[in-house]
Design a protein around this motif. Structure first.
Motif, PDB file in Angstrom:
ATOM      1  N   PRO A   1       0.808  -1.214   0.000  1.00  0.00           N
ATOM      2  CA  PRO A   1       0.000   0.000   0.000  1.00  0.00           C
ATOM      3  C   PRO A   1       0.843   1.267   0.000  1.00  0.00           C
ATOM      4  O   PRO A   1       0.453   2.298   0.527  1.00  0.00           O
ATOM      5  N   GLY A   2       2.006   1.203  -0.586  1.00  0.00           N
ATOM      6  CA  GLY A   2       2.935   2.321  -0.657  1.00  0.00           C
ATOM      7  C   GLY A   2       4.094   1.901  -1.535  1.00  0.00           C
ATOM      8  O   GLY A   2       3.975   0.970  -2.327  1.00  0.00           O
ATOM      9  N   GLY A   3       5.219   2.554  -1.371  1.00  0.00           N
ATOM     10  CA  GLY A   3       6.381   2.232  -2.190  1.00  0.00           C
ATOM     11  C   GLY A   3       7.624   2.019  -1.359  1.00  0.00           C
ATOM     12  O   GLY A   3       7.744   2.545  -0.253  1.00  0.00           O
ATOM     13  N   VAL A   4       8.537   1.245  -1.915  1.00  0.00           N
ATOM     14  CA  VAL A   4       9.810   0.978  -1.258  1.00  0.00           C
ATOM     15  C   VAL A   4      10.915   1.159  -2.299  1.00  0.00           C
ATOM     16  O   VAL A   4      10.810   0.642  -3.418  1.00  0.00           O
ATOM     17  N   VAL A   5      11.952   1.920  -1.911  1.00  0.00           N
ATOM     18  CA  VAL A   5      13.088   2.153  -2.795  1.00  0.00           C
ATOM     19  C   VAL A   5      14.360   1.794  -2.039  1.00  0.00           C
ATOM     20  O   VAL A   5      14.587   2.262  -0.923  1.00  0.00           O
ATOM     21  N   LEU A   6      15.171   0.937  -2.642  1.00  0.00           N
ATOM     22  CA  LEU A   6      16.445   0.536  -2.049  1.00  0.00           C
ATOM     23  C   LEU A   6      17.555   1.406  -2.634  1.00  0.00           C
ATOM     24  O   LEU A   6      17.656   1.536  -3.862  1.00  0.00           O
ATOM     25  N   ASP A   7      18.370   2.011  -1.787  1.00  0.00           N
ATOM     26  CA  ASP A   7      19.509   2.826  -2.219  1.00  0.00           C
ATOM     27  C   ASP A   7      20.782   2.014  -2.061  1.00  0.00           C
ATOM     28  O   ASP A   7      21.071   1.512  -0.966  1.00  0.00           O
ATOM     29  N   LEU A   8      21.550   1.905  -3.151  1.00  0.00           N
ATOM     30  CA  LEU A   8      22.796   1.147  -3.139  1.00  0.00           C
ATOM     31  C   LEU A   8      23.974   2.018  -3.538  1.00  0.00           C
ATOM     32  O   LEU A   8      23.823   2.970  -4.311  1.00  0.00           O
ATOM     33  N   ASP A   9      25.152   1.650  -3.027  1.00  0.00           N
ATOM     34  CA  ASP A   9      26.365   2.380  -3.394  1.00  0.00           C
ATOM     35  C   ASP A   9      26.954   1.800  -4.680  1.00  0.00           C
ATOM     36  O   ASP A   9      26.377   0.878  -5.289  1.00  0.00           O
ATOM     37  N   ALA A  10      28.099   2.314  -5.110  1.00  0.00           N
ATOM     38  CA  ALA A  10      28.726   1.898  -6.366  1.00  0.00           C
ATOM     39  C   ALA A  10      29.130   0.433  -6.366  1.00  0.00           C
ATOM     40  O   ALA A  10      29.258  -0.184  -7.423  1.00  0.00           O
ATOM     41  N   ASP A  11      29.309  -0.160  -5.180  1.00  0.00           N
ATOM     42  CA  ASP A  11      29.675  -1.573  -5.074  1.00  0.00           C
ATOM     43  C   ASP A  11      28.453  -2.473  -4.922  1.00  0.00           C
ATOM     44  O   ASP A  11      28.591  -3.679  -4.706  1.00  0.00           O
ATOM     45  N   GLY A  12      27.255  -1.881  -5.001  1.00  0.00           N
ATOM     46  CA  GLY A  12      26.038  -2.663  -4.878  1.00  0.00           C
ATOM     47  C   GLY A  12      25.639  -2.979  -3.447  1.00  0.00           C
ATOM     48  O   GLY A  12      24.799  -3.830  -3.209  1.00  0.00           O
ATOM     49  N   ARG A  13      26.233  -2.254  -2.498  1.00  0.00           N
ATOM     50  CA  ARG A  13      25.894  -2.472  -1.088  1.00  0.00           C
ATOM     51  C   ARG A  13      24.727  -1.573  -0.698  1.00  0.00           C
ATOM     52  O   ARG A  13      24.660  -0.407  -1.073  1.00  0.00           O
ATOM     53  N   LEU A  14      23.823  -2.140   0.098  1.00  0.00           N
ATOM     54  CA  LEU A  14      22.622  -1.437   0.520  1.00  0.00           C
ATOM     55  C   LEU A  14      22.953  -0.379   1.562  1.00  0.00           C
ATOM     56  O   LEU A  14      23.560  -0.668   2.596  1.00  0.00           O
ATOM     57  N   LEU A  15      22.572   0.871   1.269  1.00  0.00           N
ATOM     58  CA  LEU A  15      22.819   1.996   2.175  1.00  0.00           C
ATOM     59  C   LEU A  15      21.585   2.343   3.001  1.00  0.00           C
ATOM     60  O   LEU A  15      21.699   2.712   4.168  1.00  0.00           O
ATOM     61  N   GLY A  16      20.425   2.264   2.373  1.00  0.00           N
ATOM     62  CA  GLY A  16      19.210   2.656   3.064  1.00  0.00           C
ATOM     63  C   GLY A  16      17.975   2.248   2.301  1.00  0.00           C
ATOM     64  O   GLY A  16      18.043   1.820   1.144  1.00  0.00           O
ATOM     65  N   ILE A  17      16.845   2.392   2.983  1.00  0.00           N
ATOM     66  CA  ILE A  17      15.559   2.013   2.422  1.00  0.00           C
ATOM     67  C   ILE A  17      14.587   3.173   2.602  1.00  0.00           C
ATOM     68  O   ILE A  17      14.364   3.630   3.724  1.00  0.00           O
ATOM     69  N   GLU A  18      14.038   3.658   1.502  1.00  0.00           N
ATOM     70  CA  GLU A  18      13.035   4.707   1.557  1.00  0.00           C
ATOM     71  C   GLU A  18      11.656   4.058   1.513  1.00  0.00           C
ATOM     72  O   GLU A  18      11.403   3.176   0.690  1.00  0.00           O
ATOM     73  N   VAL A  19      10.785   4.496   2.412  1.00  0.00           N
ATOM     74  CA  VAL A  19       9.438   3.939   2.495  1.00  0.00           C
ATOM     75  C   VAL A  19       8.444   5.063   2.198  1.00  0.00           C
ATOM     76  O   VAL A  19       8.349   6.032   2.953  1.00  0.00           O
ATOM     77  N   LEU A  20       7.747   4.952   1.089  1.00  0.00           N
ATOM     78  CA  LEU A  20       6.749   5.935   0.684  1.00  0.00           C
ATOM     79  C   LEU A  20       5.374   5.420   1.099  1.00  0.00           C
ATOM     80  O   LEU A  20       5.079   4.239   0.934  1.00  0.00           O
ATOM     81  N   GLY A  21       4.557   6.293   1.635  1.00  0.00           N
ATOM     82  CA  GLY A  21       3.294   5.840   2.210  1.00  0.00           C
ATOM     83  C   GLY A  21       3.566   5.111   3.515  1.00  0.00           C
ATOM     84  O   GLY A  21       2.959   4.093   3.829  1.00  0.00           O
ATOM     85  N   ALA A  22       4.509   5.664   4.268  1.00  0.00           N
ATOM     86  CA  ALA A  22       5.007   4.996   5.480  1.00  0.00           C
ATOM     87  C   ALA A  22       3.909   4.703   6.490  1.00  0.00           C
ATOM     88  O   ALA A  22       3.950   3.666   7.165  1.00  0.00           O
ATOM     89  N   SER A  23       2.918   5.574   6.605  1.00  0.00           N
ATOM     90  CA  SER A  23       1.865   5.341   7.596  1.00  0.00           C
ATOM     91  C   SER A  23       1.026   4.114   7.251  1.00  0.00           C
ATOM     92  O   SER A  23       0.362   3.559   8.115  1.00  0.00           O
ATOM     93  N   ARG A  24       1.074   3.683   6.004  1.00  0.00           N
ATOM     94  CA  ARG A  24       0.344   2.484   5.594  1.00  0.00           C
ATOM     95  C   ARG A  24       1.224   1.240   5.624  1.00  0.00           C
ATOM     96  O   ARG A  24       0.722   0.130   5.715  1.00  0.00           O
ATOM     97  N   LEU A  25       2.536   1.425   5.537  1.00  0.00           N
ATOM     98  CA  LEU A  25       3.443   0.276   5.465  1.00  0.00           C
ATOM     99  C   LEU A  25       4.123  -0.067   6.795  1.00  0.00           C
ATOM    100  O   LEU A  25       4.514  -1.207   7.006  1.00  0.00           O
ATOM    101  N   LEU A  26       4.305   0.928   7.649  1.00  0.00           N
ATOM    102  CA  LEU A  26       5.017   0.700   8.906  1.00  0.00           C
ATOM    103  C   LEU A  26       4.052   0.704  10.078  1.00  0.00           C
ATOM    104  O   LEU A  26       3.050   1.420  10.069  1.00  0.00           O
ATOM    105  N   ARG A  27       4.377  -0.057  11.077  1.00  0.00           N
ATOM    106  CA  ARG A  27       3.554  -0.090  12.280  1.00  0.00           C
ATOM    107  C   ARG A  27       3.630   1.249  12.998  1.00  0.00           C
ATOM    108  O   ARG A  27       4.671   1.920  12.982  1.00  0.00           O
ATOM    109  N   PRO A  28       2.540   1.659  13.652  1.00  0.00           N
ATOM    110  CA  PRO A  28       2.520   2.949  14.352  1.00  0.00           C
ATOM    111  C   PRO A  28       3.643   3.096  15.376  1.00  0.00           C
ATOM    112  O   PRO A  28       4.222   4.177  15.495  1.00  0.00           O
TER     113      PRO A  28
END
Length: 72
Positions: free
Chosen positions: A35-62
């Motif tokens: 019910p929202g969006g998720v975007v994974l941010d990776l560095d030049a070596d393909g390592r995961l730096l962070g996760i953006e959660v769009l529509g967070a109030s619908r995807l994450l627990r209060p």
């Protein structure tokens, strides 16, 4: 984790600091069941730096959002 209530977006940082331009690849997780969006941010070596959660109030627990640092 930070949360911008106006944008209803959260960011889960997996490293101590992300420098400008360090996230060179963004992978959008597409799933009609989300019910929202998720975007994974990776560095030049393909390592995961962070996760953006769009529509967070619908995807994450209060209780998770309550603990997030407020910001935009």
């Amino acid at each position: 984790m930070s949360h911008d209530p106006e944008a209803d977006a959260s960011y889960v940082r997996l490293v101590d600091q992300i420098h400008p331009g360090e996230a060179v690849t963004q992978i959008v997780v597409e799933d009609d069941r989300l019910p929202g969006g998720v975007v994974l941010d990776l560095d030049a070596d393909g390592r995961l730096l962070g996760i953006e959660v769009l529509g967070a109030s619908r995807l994450l627990r209060p209780e998770v959002l309550r603990r997030a640092r407020r910001g935009g």
